[in-house]
Design an enzyme around this catalytic site. Structure first.
Site, PDB file in Angstrom:
ATOM      1  N   TYR A   1       0.834  -1.205   0.000  1.00 60.39           N
ATOM      2  CA  TYR A   1       0.000   0.000   0.000  1.00 60.39           C
ATOM      3  C   TYR A   1       0.868   1.254   0.000  1.00 60.39           C
ATOM      4  O   TYR A   1       0.602   2.221  -0.724  1.00 60.39           O
ATOM      5  CB  TYR A   1      -0.930  -0.002   1.212  1.00 60.39           C
ATOM      6  CG  TYR A   1      -1.598   1.323   1.437  1.00 60.39           C
ATOM      7  CD1 TYR A   1      -2.659   1.732   0.638  1.00 60.39           C
ATOM      8  CD2 TYR A   1      -1.141   2.182   2.435  1.00 60.39           C
ATOM      9  CE1 TYR A   1      -3.253   2.970   0.826  1.00 60.39           C
ATOM     10  CE2 TYR A   1      -1.733   3.416   2.628  1.00 60.39           C
ATOM     11  CZ  TYR A   1      -2.781   3.810   1.824  1.00 60.39           C
ATOM     12  OH  TYR A   1      -3.363   5.035   2.005  1.00 60.39           O
TER      13      TYR A   1
ATOM     14  N   SER B   1      -2.632  13.753   7.897  1.00 59.84           N
ATOM     15  CA  SER B   1      -3.614  13.241   6.945  1.00 59.84           C
ATOM     16  C   SER B   1      -4.970  13.055   7.622  1.00 59.84           C
ATOM     17  O   SER B   1      -5.046  12.715   8.805  1.00 59.84           O
ATOM     18  CB  SER B   1      -3.140  11.895   6.389  1.00 59.84           C
ATOM     19  OG  SER B   1      -4.175  11.235   5.681  1.00 59.84           O
TER      20      SER B   1
ATOM     21  N   GLN C   1      -4.371  17.908   6.110  1.00 61.87           N
ATOM     22  CA  GLN C   1      -4.857  17.548   4.784  1.00 61.87           C
ATOM     23  C   GLN C   1      -6.291  17.060   4.894  1.00 61.87           C
ATOM     24  O   GLN C   1      -6.581  16.116   5.624  1.00 61.87           O
ATOM     25  CB  GLN C   1      -3.963  16.468   4.171  1.00 61.87           C
ATOM     26  CG  GLN C   1      -4.441  15.961   2.834  1.00 61.87           C
ATOM     27  CD  GLN C   1      -4.662  14.463   2.843  1.00 61.87           C
ATOM     28  OE1 GLN C   1      -4.737  13.847   3.905  1.00 61.87           O
ATOM     29  NE2 GLN C   1      -4.778  13.867   1.673  1.00 61.87           N
TER      30      GLN C   1
ATOM     31  N   THR D   1      -7.321  18.121  -0.575  1.00 67.07           N
ATOM     32  CA  THR D   1      -6.927  17.193  -1.633  1.00 67.07           C
ATOM     33  C   THR D   1      -8.043  17.086  -2.667  1.00 67.07           C
ATOM     34  O   THR D   1      -9.171  16.731  -2.334  1.00 67.07           O
ATOM     35  CB  THR D   1      -6.614  15.807  -1.048  1.00 67.07           C
ATOM     36  OG1 THR D   1      -5.431  15.894  -0.261  1.00 67.07           O
ATOM     37  CG2 THR D   1      -6.385  14.786  -2.154  1.00 67.07           C
TER      38      THR D   1
ATOM     39  N   LYS E   1      -4.474  20.926  -3.111  1.00 67.91           N
ATOM     40  CA  LYS E   1      -3.485  19.885  -3.406  1.00 67.91           C
ATOM     41  C   LYS E   1      -3.959  19.026  -4.574  1.00 67.91           C
ATOM     42  O   LYS E   1      -4.951  18.325  -4.464  1.00 67.91           O
ATOM     43  CB  LYS E   1      -3.261  19.016  -2.167  1.00 67.91           C
ATOM     44  CG  LYS E   1      -2.217  17.916  -2.318  1.00 67.91           C
ATOM     45  CD  LYS E   1      -2.034  17.185  -0.983  1.00 67.91           C
ATOM     46  CE  LYS E   1      -0.958  16.132  -1.063  1.00 67.91           C
ATOM     47  NZ  LYS E   1      -1.380  14.958  -1.848  1.00 67.91           N
TER      48      LYS E   1
ATOM     49  N   HIS F   1      -0.027  12.731  -6.391  1.00 66.33           N
ATOM     50  CA  HIS F   1      -0.319  11.747  -5.342  1.00 66.33           C
ATOM     51  C   HIS F   1       0.714  10.623  -5.353  1.00 66.33           C
ATOM     52  O   HIS F   1       0.412   9.466  -5.035  1.00 66.33           O
ATOM     53  CB  HIS F   1      -1.732  11.172  -5.520  1.00 66.33           C
ATOM     54  CG  HIS F   1      -2.510  11.063  -4.243  1.00 66.33           C
ATOM     55  ND1 HIS F   1      -3.317  12.064  -3.767  1.00 66.33           N
ATOM     56  CD2 HIS F   1      -2.600  10.064  -3.335  1.00 66.33           C
ATOM     57  CE1 HIS F   1      -3.885  11.690  -2.642  1.00 66.33           C
ATOM     58  NE2 HIS F   1      -3.453  10.478  -2.343  1.00 66.33           N
TER      59      HIS F   1
ATOM     60  N   GLY G   1       8.020  11.922  -5.883  1.00 66.59           N
ATOM     61  CA  GLY G   1       9.272  11.487  -6.491  1.00 66.59           C
ATOM     62  C   GLY G   1      10.529  12.033  -5.861  1.00 66.59           C
ATOM     63  O   GLY G   1      11.629  11.736  -6.327  1.00 66.59           O
ATOM     64  N   VAL G   2      10.406  12.814  -4.802  1.00 66.72           N
ATOM     65  CA  VAL G   2      11.585  13.429  -4.183  1.00 66.72           C
ATOM     66  C   VAL G   2      12.329  12.388  -3.357  1.00 66.72           C
ATOM     67  O   VAL G   2      11.812  11.865  -2.373  1.00 66.72           O
ATOM     68  CB  VAL G   2      11.186  14.627  -3.297  1.00 66.72           C
ATOM     69  CG1 VAL G   2      12.422  15.233  -2.644  1.00 66.72           C
ATOM     70  CG2 VAL G   2      10.442  15.667  -4.123  1.00 66.72           C
ATOM     71  N   ARG G   3      13.554  12.100  -3.763  1.00 68.65           N
ATOM     72  CA  ARG G   3      14.366  11.098  -3.084  1.00 68.65           C
ATOM     73  C   ARG G   3      15.782  11.587  -2.798  1.00 68.65           C
ATOM     74  O   ARG G   3      16.555  10.896  -2.131  1.00 68.65           O
ATOM     75  CB  ARG G   3      14.466   9.817  -3.932  1.00 68.65           C
ATOM     76  CG  ARG G   3      13.135   9.136  -4.256  1.00 68.65           C
ATOM     77  CD  ARG G   3      12.473   8.571  -3.023  1.00 68.65           C
ATOM     78  NE  ARG G   3      11.274   7.809  -3.349  1.00 68.65           N
ATOM     79  CZ  ARG G   3      10.060   8.328  -3.472  1.00 68.65           C
ATOM     80  NH1 ARG G   3       9.890   9.643  -3.300  1.00 68.65           N
ATOM     81  NH2 ARG G   3       9.015   7.569  -3.759  1.00 68.65           N
TER      82      ARG G   3
END
Length: 403
Positions: A47, A128, A150, A178, A246, A270, A303-305
């Site tokens: 998940y 959340s 959120q 959202t 968002k 998302h 995608g921020v790593r």
């Protein structure tokens, strides 16, 4: 009638996850993800880590950071600072926590541990709607640290008002509405794993009284699908709090949100969990930032790593950059300490990139010009991209090569 898989009694669900608390030894967040996979139960990890459909967008999110960083020397830069003041709040870094559901999937202490880690690092915590810990406990842990919420909007306005009243009572500073998840994405990994939430969601229990034992599809069906600009207007008017919308991924949606009174735009897809086949979030950021033109703050995630990803997002128009999955992996491996370490790791990388790029402050980063990757086929050819590369073959000889 509800699907039988949606009617599982919470008392029949056996769920045992990590209880770790302490320092974690890891080189980068990709390694941390592999470590976390070994301690988070299979269904829960699926998940957290998976995306929608063929996971094209999930992987594009990371691949899209393809712009070139040109190093700059002789700029007099030393010990770059990531500290900023954002709407009155002093932050250690523009890196903040994105809203992520159900932290207790990764660690028994859940949002209490993640809130402690974020507070110790010194940045914004975004709770959340689908938190597995109630608001008062999170707020108490955060103390005077900035706290955002959120909002998954209910179909019942009375419930929405009650939740907003609670937010104000708990000192929440901003609401993040959202708008890109009015239905669940095609999460095939969850279906294969038969994943249902093993823990409840106390904040939204008024319209989701039995969150435990429910599928994600069931959870989304309990929220309002027909969101419109009027909802943004109503939330802002009733709560009196800044509302960040968002989900916009194009100029048109950003404009619609601003017209409705949004105080900020949160660019995201998302994390590739909703519409597979859509653009990478970083590609969307550049279009949205240009259209917003600094009229309101922009938050970015998906995608921020790496620290360089943060740098590139800031240079492309973001004011804040939010982390999601990597923080949950840190939470799984080290509780509050692991949470803090993820922020520290990526922030240290950001400082290194700032030094090598000749940028002393975050404001300098925002004015840094990225170079498009000329070999990336996803970027359409333009005469403006037609450059000359200089190649040194031997001393005193320079040849021009077109590309």
């Amino acid at each position: 009638m509800e699907n039988k898989s949606e009617m599982i009694n919470a008392t029949t669900i056996e769920f045992k996850t990590s209880s770790a608390e302490g320092s974690v030894d890891f080189v980068n967040v990709f390694d941390l993800e592999k470590m976390a996979q070994k301690v988070i139960p299979k269904g829960a990890f699926g998940y957290i880590a998976s995306g929608a459909g063929d996971t094209f967008t999930l992987h594009e999110n990371i691949r899209s950071f393809n712009h070139k960083l040109i190093p700059h020397g002789l700029k007099g830069v030393e010990n770059p600072s990531t500290e900023i003041t954002f709407i009155g709040d002093k932050l250690a870094s523009p890196i903040i926590l994105a809203p992520v559901a159900a932290h207790k999937l990764a660690n028994e202490q859940g949002e209490i541990a993640s809130a402690k880690g974020v507070k110790e690092f010194g940045t914004i915590y975004t709770t959340s709607s689908y938190s597995t810990t109630d608001l008062p406990e999170i707020s108490q842990t955060l103390g005077d640290s900035p706290h955002w919420f959120q909002f998954y909007y209910s179909k019942d306005d009375g419930i929405n008002r009650h939740i907003m009243d609670r937010l104000k009572a708990e000192g929440v500073k901003s609401i993040v509405l959202t708008v890109d998840a009015t239905v669940g994405g095609n999460r095939e990994v969850d279906k294969r794993n038969g994943f249902v939430f093993p823990v409840g969601m106390p904040i939204v229990q008024e319209y989701l009284p039995n969150g435990a034992g429910k599928t994600m599809d069931y959870v989304y069906k309990a929220t309002k699908q027909a969101l419109s600009p009027k909802d943004v207007e109503y939330i802002a008017q009733y709560s009196g709090l800044p509302v960040y919308v968002k989900g916009p991924q194009c100029a048109e949606d950003a404009f619609r949100a601003l017209e409705a009174g949004a105080s900020g735009i949160w660019v995201t897809n998302h994390g590739g969990r909703q519409l597979d086949g859509g653009p990478a979030a970083f590609d969307s950021l550049q279009e949205v930032a240009e259209s917003v033109d600094r009229r309101v703050p922009i938050v970015f995630d998906s995608g921020v790593r790496r620290g360089q990803h943060v740098f590139k997002a800031l240079a492309s128009g973001a004011d804040l950059v939010a982390l999601g999955r990597p923080v949950i992996y840190g939470l799984a491996m080290g509780g509050s300490v692991g949470t803090r370490q993820v922020f520290e790791k990526i922030n240290d990388e950001l400082k290194m990139v700032m030094q090598l790029a000749g940028t002393q402050t975050i404001d300098d980063v925002k004015h840094f010009k990225l170079r498009h990757n000329p070999y990336d086929s996803s970027i359409p050819f333009s005469p403006k991209c037609f450059k000359i590369r200089l190649i040194f073959r031997r001393p005193n000889q320079i040849l021009g090569q077109f590309f």
